[in-house]
Every structure is written in structure tokens, then in C-alpha cells.
Design an enzyme around this catalytic site. Structure first.
Site, short mmCIF file in Angstrom:
data_model
loop_
_atom_site.label_atom_id
_atom_site.label_comp_id
_atom_site.label_asym_id
_atom_site.label_seq_id
_atom_site.Cartn_x
_atom_site.Cartn_y
_atom_site.Cartn_z
N ALA A 140 -54.30 15.61 -23.72
CA ALA A 140 -54.39 16.64 -22.50
C ALA A 140 -53.06 17.00 -21.95
CB ALA A 140 -55.30 15.86 -21.66
N LYS A 191 -61.19 8.91 -35.57
CA LYS A 191 -59.68 8.66 -35.27
C LYS A 191 -59.48 7.80 -33.99
CE LYS A 191 -59.42 11.62 -31.67
NZ LYS A 191 -58.57 11.70 -30.32
N ASP A 244 -55.00 14.98 -35.85
CA ASP A 244 -55.69 14.40 -35.05
C ASP A 244 -55.45 12.79 -34.85
OD1 ASP A 244 -56.95 13.81 -32.22
OD2 ASP A 244 -59.00 14.41 -33.09
N VAL A 280 -63.21 3.99 -20.17
CA VAL A 280 -63.31 3.36 -21.37
C VAL A 280 -63.02 4.19 -22.34
CG1 VAL A 280 -65.13 2.31 -23.05
CG2 VAL A 280 -65.43 2.08 -20.73
#
Length: 332
Positions: A140, A191, A244, A280
Site C-alpha cells: 500500500a 502468498k 505478489d 492481525v
């Protein structure tokens, strides 16, 4: 230009809000907490989840889901995977009939092991051609800082995928389309689990050989599982698979990798969550669901099994690594 509603003001939801706005769309961002919506609206900042990033003026923030969803052409779900079903159930009456729904969370439903697109279809009543998944090597903060990145928009209907692609293409964010929703979702879920393992190894000060082994063998078990579920194996060598996986296993910005490091250093799940600002890692929620899916389809997922043993069965990282290394030898 289209009207976009982003439902969820966490780091990734806020980042995609910026991307859609920078692509020339009007965007409403829904935040669960009033104070987050108020801060974004008044200061153009989300200091709690995406500090230091300016949110474009084309974005309107609100804590009212009805306001956010009104007349939206594209609805982007940025809530965590465990909250998708309940959220959509509450919002179902507000969802515009013709809106495309785009899923951001990379997880499986804990109790059912369903993929997010399946949960969305059940909770919203939408057909698969109205549900897309966005997945790729997209940390992000890097995307929000406008560092060049690519992603995949997957939908069973190519025209729907193309609509989302056109709505989120910018000078720094390049989406590709794909019709393999299963592969893109399984790649995104698995992943996170493999990145937990990579973080655990890093927390033991293990080197590049170990990291490369985890990534490569993690990819192998992801391909086995995805193929058993009906995915195209080629998807896993693309952005939503290998891309990813590499980003999430290697970057210090990866919450799953960081969470794994904390566990490797002796923290409990609760302590690791606190160290990650109360969040989490999705891989913790997903590892048992991955294990359940794998067993149902007779697929061997030893790295996911090792992550489950550390997170929930009291095993140490050293024990789990030894167990992996002592497995029966076989052909690659």
C-alpha cells in the site's frame, strides 16, 4: 469518469481511493469510525492507516454506508476478509443494482474456506460477471507514494474486468485483466501464508538460500492447490502469483512477513498483533482454511502446515523448519 465507492479506510482501501481519484473518478470513501472519516474530510489525511499521504480533493469521506454507496458504478470492498459477509449483508439494500463489486481482501472465509468472490456472490446476490478481484504485488505505501506498480483485475466477464481496469489506470498504477478469478484469489491468499513462513525464517536470521527455498516451494504448493481448485497454472507465474509472492515475502512493509518475524522471536499471536498496531495478518486467518481446502482436495501443503503448527499448535519455528527439512526426499 465513473462514481466509485470504496468501503473501508484501512491502508489498502485508502490507497485504492487515491488511485481511483487520480484516474479521474469521483470517489466516496467509507470509514467505519467517525473520527477517521472526519479527519480525511477535513485534513485530506488518514494518519492512522496511511500517514503522510495526501488524499485528493475528488474524495469525499463518510461514515454512513448509505451515503457512500449511493449511485456508485463501482463498489470497492476494502474491509478485512472476516468482515466481508457481515458487511455486505448490512449494505445489501444500499448496493446499486448495476454496480460492479471489486474485492480487495486476500483471504478465505474462516469457517467455510470460501474465496472472497464466492462470499460476495452469496451475500450480495450478484452474479460472477459483476464481481471482480484486484490482486498483485501491491504494497500500500509504495502505491500511495506513486512508485510504479502493476496489478491484476480478474473477473469471469472480460468486459467487466476491462471497466475496472480503465477506472484505476494511472501513470503509476498499471492494471492487467484476467478471467482466472480462482487463480488470482488463491495466489493472493496463499502468498500471505508463505510470507508468514518467510518472516519466521528471517526472524531466525536465516539467509537468502532459505528465503528462496520458501518462496519457490511455497509457489509449488500454491500451484498444486490452485490447479486442484480449477485455476489456470499459468496465472501463478504472473503478477497475482509469483509477483505478489516475491513482494510480500521480501518487503519489510509486508504485514505478514513482519508478523512472522515477531512470532519467530517468541511473541504470541496476541503480542504480535499488538506489535502490528492491533492488526492481525491475513495469513494467520487464512492458514487453517488453506490447510482445510488442501486436505479436502488431497493436496500436500507442507509450508502451510508448518505455519499452522507455529500459530496454533504450539510448535516453535526451529521445530517446524526441522520437520520440513526431514520430510521424505522426492523429485522436484
Amino acid at each position: 469518469m465513473v462514481a466509485v465507492a470504496v468501503m473501508g479506510a484501512g491502508s489498502w482501501g485508502t490507497t485504492m481511493t487515491k488511485v481511483f481519484a487520480d484516474a479521474g473518478n469521483t470517489v466516496r470513501l467509507w470509514a467505519r469510525r467517525d473520527e477517521v472519516a472526519d479527519e480525511i474530510q477535513s485534513t485530506r489525511r488518514n494518519q492512522c492507516y496511511l500517514p503522510g499521504v495526501v488524499i485528493p480533493d475528488a474524495v469525499t469521506a463518510t461514515s454512513d454506508p448509505r451515503v457512500a454507496l449511493t449511485d456508485a458504478d463501482i463498489v470497492v470492498l476494502g474491509v478485512p476478509s472476516h468482515a466481508v459477509r457481515d458487511s455486505l449483508t448490512r449494505w445489501r439494500d444500499f448496493l446499486p443494482d448495476d454496480a460492479l463489486i471489486v474485492s480487495l481482501p486476500k483471504g478465505l472465509e474462516r469457517d467455510t474456506a470460501r474465496r472472497m468472490s464466492e462470499v460476495i456472490a452469496e451475500a450480495s446476490g450478484r452474479p460472477s460477471e459483476k464481481i471482480a478481484v484486484l490482486s498483485g504485488p501491491n504494497l500500500a505505501k509504495e502505491v500511495a507514494d506513486e512508485q510504479p506498480a502493476a496489478t491484476v483485475v480478474a473477473c469471469t466477464d472480460h468486459d467487466s474486468a476491462k471497466r475496472v481496469q480503465e477506472a484505476c489506470t494511472t501513470a503509476y498504477f498499471r492494471p492487467y485483466t484476467n478471467t482466472d478469478v480462482i487463480g488470482c484469489e488463491i495466489g493472493g491468499v496463499a502468498k500471505n501464508v508463505i510470507a508468514l513462513a518467510a518472516g519466521m525464517a528471517a526472524g531466525q536470521n536465516l539467509g537468502f538460500n532459505t528465503a528462496a527455498t520458501i518462496i519457490t516451494r511455497g509457489l509449488a504448493e500454491t500451484v498444486r492447490l490452485g490447479t486442484a481448485l480449477g485455476a489456470n497454472p499459468a496465472t501463478f507465474s504472473g503478477l497475482a502469483g509469483l509477483g505478489d509472492l516475491v513482494a510480500t515475502c521480501n518487503s519489510p512493509l509486508s504485514r505478514n512477513r513482519t508478523f512472522g518475524e515477531h512470532l519467530s522471536q517468541g511473541m504470541s499471536l496476541e503480542e504480535a498483533q499488538e506489535a502490528c498496531h492491533g492488526q492481525v495478518a491475513e495469513g494467520v486467518n487464512a492458514c487453517r482454511a488453506i490447510q482445510s481446502l488442501a486436505r479436502a482436495h488431497s493436496v500436500d501443503v507442507p509450508i502451510a502446515d508448518a505455519v499452522v503448527s507455529v500459530c496454533f499448535d504450539g510448535a516453535t519455528v526451529k521445530e517446524s523448519i526441522m520437520n520440513l527439512m526431514e520430510r521424505d526426499t522426492k523429485a522436484e
